[in-house]
Design an enzyme around this catalytic site. Sequence first.
Site, PDB file in Angstrom:
ATOM      1  N   LYS A  38       0.461  -1.104  -0.082  1.00 15.33           N
ATOM      2  CA  LYS A  38      -0.066  -0.117  -0.070  1.00 15.33           C
ATOM      3  C   LYS A  38       0.898   1.165   0.072  1.00 15.33           C
ATOM      4  O   LYS A  38       2.234   1.205   0.299  1.00 15.33           O
ATOM      5  CB  LYS A  38      -0.907   0.042   1.111  1.00 15.33           C
ATOM      6  CG  LYS A  38      -0.149  -0.154   2.521  1.00 15.33           C
ATOM      7  CD  LYS A  38      -0.988  -0.172   3.840  1.00 15.33           C
ATOM      8  CE  LYS A  38      -0.158  -0.422   5.051  1.00 15.33           C
ATOM      9  NZ  LYS A  38      -0.948  -1.067   6.223  1.00 15.33           N
ATOM     10  N   ARG A 136     -10.416  -0.808  15.342  1.00 15.50           N
ATOM     11  CA  ARG A 136     -10.198  -0.145  14.166  1.00 15.50           C
ATOM     12  C   ARG A 136     -11.454  -0.423  13.166  1.00 15.50           C
ATOM     13  O   ARG A 136     -12.028   0.010  12.841  1.00 15.50           O
ATOM     14  CB  ARG A 136      -8.834  -0.074  13.523  1.00 15.50           C
ATOM     15  CG  ARG A 136      -8.444   0.776  12.555  1.00 15.50           C
ATOM     16  CD  ARG A 136      -7.012   0.870  12.564  1.00 15.50           C
ATOM     17  NE  ARG A 136      -6.451   0.019  11.760  1.00 15.50           N
ATOM     18  CZ  ARG A 136      -5.211  -0.182  11.294  1.00 15.50           C
ATOM     19  NH1 ARG A 136      -4.439   0.671  11.224  1.00 15.50           N
ATOM     20  NH2 ARG A 136      -4.718  -1.254  10.487  1.00 15.50           N
ATOM     21  N   TYR A 264      13.832  32.167   5.063  1.00 17.33           N
ATOM     22  CA  TYR A 264      12.594  32.504   5.536  1.00 17.33           C
ATOM     23  C   TYR A 264      12.688  33.243   6.957  1.00 17.33           C
ATOM     24  O   TYR A 264      13.309  32.168   7.695  1.00 17.33           O
ATOM     25  CB  TYR A 264      11.493  31.831   5.260  1.00 17.33           C
ATOM     26  CG  TYR A 264      11.098  31.563   3.836  1.00 17.33           C
ATOM     27  CD1 TYR A 264      10.701  32.741   3.039  1.00 17.33           C
ATOM     28  CD2 TYR A 264      11.021  30.526   3.181  1.00 17.33           C
ATOM     29  CE1 TYR A 264      10.347  32.663   1.695  1.00 17.33           C
ATOM     30  CE2 TYR A 264      10.655  30.310   1.756  1.00 17.33           C
ATOM     31  CZ  TYR A 264      10.258  31.509   1.163  1.00 17.33           C
ATOM     32  OH  TYR A 264      10.046  31.297  -0.313  1.00 17.33           O
ATOM     33  N   MET A 313       9.772  25.046   0.879  1.00 22.08           N
ATOM     34  CA  MET A 313       8.988  24.046   0.011  1.00 22.08           C
ATOM     35  C   MET A 313       9.705  23.176  -0.717  1.00 22.08           C
ATOM     36  O   MET A 313       9.528  22.008  -0.862  1.00 22.08           O
ATOM     37  CB  MET A 313       7.890  24.810  -0.556  1.00 22.08           C
ATOM     38  CG  MET A 313       6.759  23.890  -1.353  1.00 22.08           C
ATOM     39  SD  MET A 313       5.818  24.890  -2.480  1.00 22.08           S
ATOM     40  CE  MET A 313       4.774  25.734  -1.230  1.00 22.08           C
TER      41      MET A 313
HETATM   42  C1  LIG Z   1       0.086  -1.924   7.105  1.00 21.86           C
HETATM   43  C2  LIG Z   1      -0.570  -2.930   7.382  1.00 21.86           C
HETATM   44  C3  LIG Z   1       0.170  -4.255   7.602  1.00 21.86           C
HETATM   45  C4  LIG Z   1       1.743  -4.116   7.505  1.00 21.86           C
HETATM   46  O1  LIG Z   1       2.380  -3.869   8.602  1.00 21.86           O
HETATM   47  P1  LIG Z   1       4.016  -3.813   8.652  1.00 21.86           P
HETATM   48  O2  LIG Z   1       4.173  -3.402  10.217  1.00 21.86           O
HETATM   49  O3  LIG Z   1       4.340  -2.786   7.751  1.00 21.86           O
HETATM   50  O4  LIG Z   1       4.511  -5.086   8.310  1.00 21.86           O
HETATM   51  C5  LIG Z   1      -0.632  -5.365   8.022  1.00 21.86           C
HETATM   52  N1  LIG Z   1      -1.694  -5.366   8.309  1.00 21.86           N
HETATM   53  C6  LIG Z   1      -2.791  -4.525   8.010  1.00 21.86           C
HETATM   54  C7  LIG Z   1      -4.001  -4.603   8.343  1.00 21.86           C
HETATM   55  C8  LIG Z   1      -2.025  -3.356   7.808  1.00 21.86           C
HETATM   56  O5  LIG Z   1      -2.930  -2.389   7.608  1.00 21.86           O
END
Ligand SMILES: *Cc1c(COP(=O)(O)O)cnc(C)c1O
Length: 368
Positions: A38, A136, A264, A313
Site C-alpha cells: 500500500k 479500528r 525565510y 517548500m
Molecule cells: C499496513 C498493514 C500491515 C503491514 O504492517 P507492517 O508493520 O508494515 O508489516 C499489515 N496488516 C494491516 C491490516 C495493515 O494495515
Amino acid sequence: MPKAEESVLEIDLNALAHNFKTIKSQLSPGVKFMSVIKAYAYGNDSVAMAKKLEELDTDYFAVAYTEEGIKLREAGVSKPILILHPQPVNYPEIIENCLEPNLYSARTLQLFIDIAEKQKQKNYPVHLKFNTGMNRLGFTETNYHHIPEKIGKTESVKVVSAFSHLAASEDWKEREFTLSQIYKFKDLAGKLIDDIRYEPLLHLCNTSAIFNYPSATFSMVRSGLGLYGFANDPNLDEKLKPVGTLKTVISQIQNLKEGDTVGYSRAFKAEKITKTATIPIGHADGIKRIYGHGKAGVFVNGEYAPIVGNVCMDIIMIDVTHIDCQEGDEVIIFGGPQHVTKLAGAGGTISYELITGISQRVKRVIIQ
Ligand SMILES: *Cc1c(COP(=O)(O)O)cnc(C)c1O
C-alpha cells in the site's frame, strides 16, 4: 550506484529480495506470504516492487484502497490482491478488476453480497476481518453472528481468508495484550471454520509480529515495513537492508559573514564565518519543517551537515562549514550513513511516516 545529480529516491531491488528471503526464512514451511504494498509500497514504487515480489513468488498482495489495486492490475500484476480498506462505492470496480475486498462489518458484508448476487457471481473471494482489540475495523465476538447468518444464505461469495491486526506487536510491554489478541483471533477463527465448514487462510502477523510472536503466524503473514528494510527494532533492522536511499545534490554554496542570516524569517543567524549549501528538496518532497533549525541533518561526503533555519517548500540549507565539498556534490538524506529510523526520530515521528511521505515528485530510480 550512479552519483545523484538531482533529488532521487533510489530503490534497490536486491535489498527487497534480501528482505523477502530473510522474513520468509522465519516462517514454517507452507506459511504463505502476503506482501503489503500500500501507499506506493511505503513510498517506494508499488509496480516495481510488485513485479519483483511476483518473481520472488510472494503468495498474495495487500493494498489499502481500491485505486491502488487497479493500478497494479493495469500494470499486469496477476497474483491475488486484498484491498484492506475498501468502501462499498468501490465494490463494482473491485469485482471488475478481480480484486478481493476486506469485509469488516455486517453492513459491508451485506452490501458486497447484494452486488455479488445481482451479478450472479459464484464463490467470489472475500476476506473477513476480526476486531480483536485494535478497535479500528472488524467483527467482534458480539457481532460475529452476522457472518454465519449472511454467508450461510449465499453461494455468491467464498471466504478465502479471515484475519485480524495486532495493536502493539513491536512493544514487549504490551505482550499480555498481544497474547489476548492472539487468543481472541484463534477463538473467532475456530468458530468461523465450524460455521462455514471449510478452512480459509488465517493471518494475524505484521512484520514485528513475525519476529516477536513466531507461533502466531497461522497460515499466512502480512509484511510491509520489513520488506523495505525496517522492523521497529534495532536488532531486527540489522538483519534487513533498507530498500530506499534518498539523495540529492548541492545546488549552490553560500559563504556567510558573522551576522548574515539564512532563509525565510531569517531563522538562522551566522555567529561566525559559516559556509552553507543549498539543496533541492523541501517540505513538499516530504522532508517536513520539523527537521529545520538543526533538529536533523544530512550527509555530505560522509560527514554530517545540520539543517539551518527553516525548511522551505523546495529547498533546504545545510551547514557545511567543516566539510570539504563543492557545488554538484552528492547529499544523502536517508539510507547509507543515515538510518531512516534515526532521521524519523529526530522529527518526532516513525519510519512508516517518513518513507510513505516522500512525495511523488521525487524521481524514483530503480536499481536492479
Ligand atoms: C499496513 C498493514 C500491515 C503491514 O504492517 P507492517 O508493520 O508494515 O508489516 C499489515 N496488516 C494491516 C491490516 C495493515 O494495515
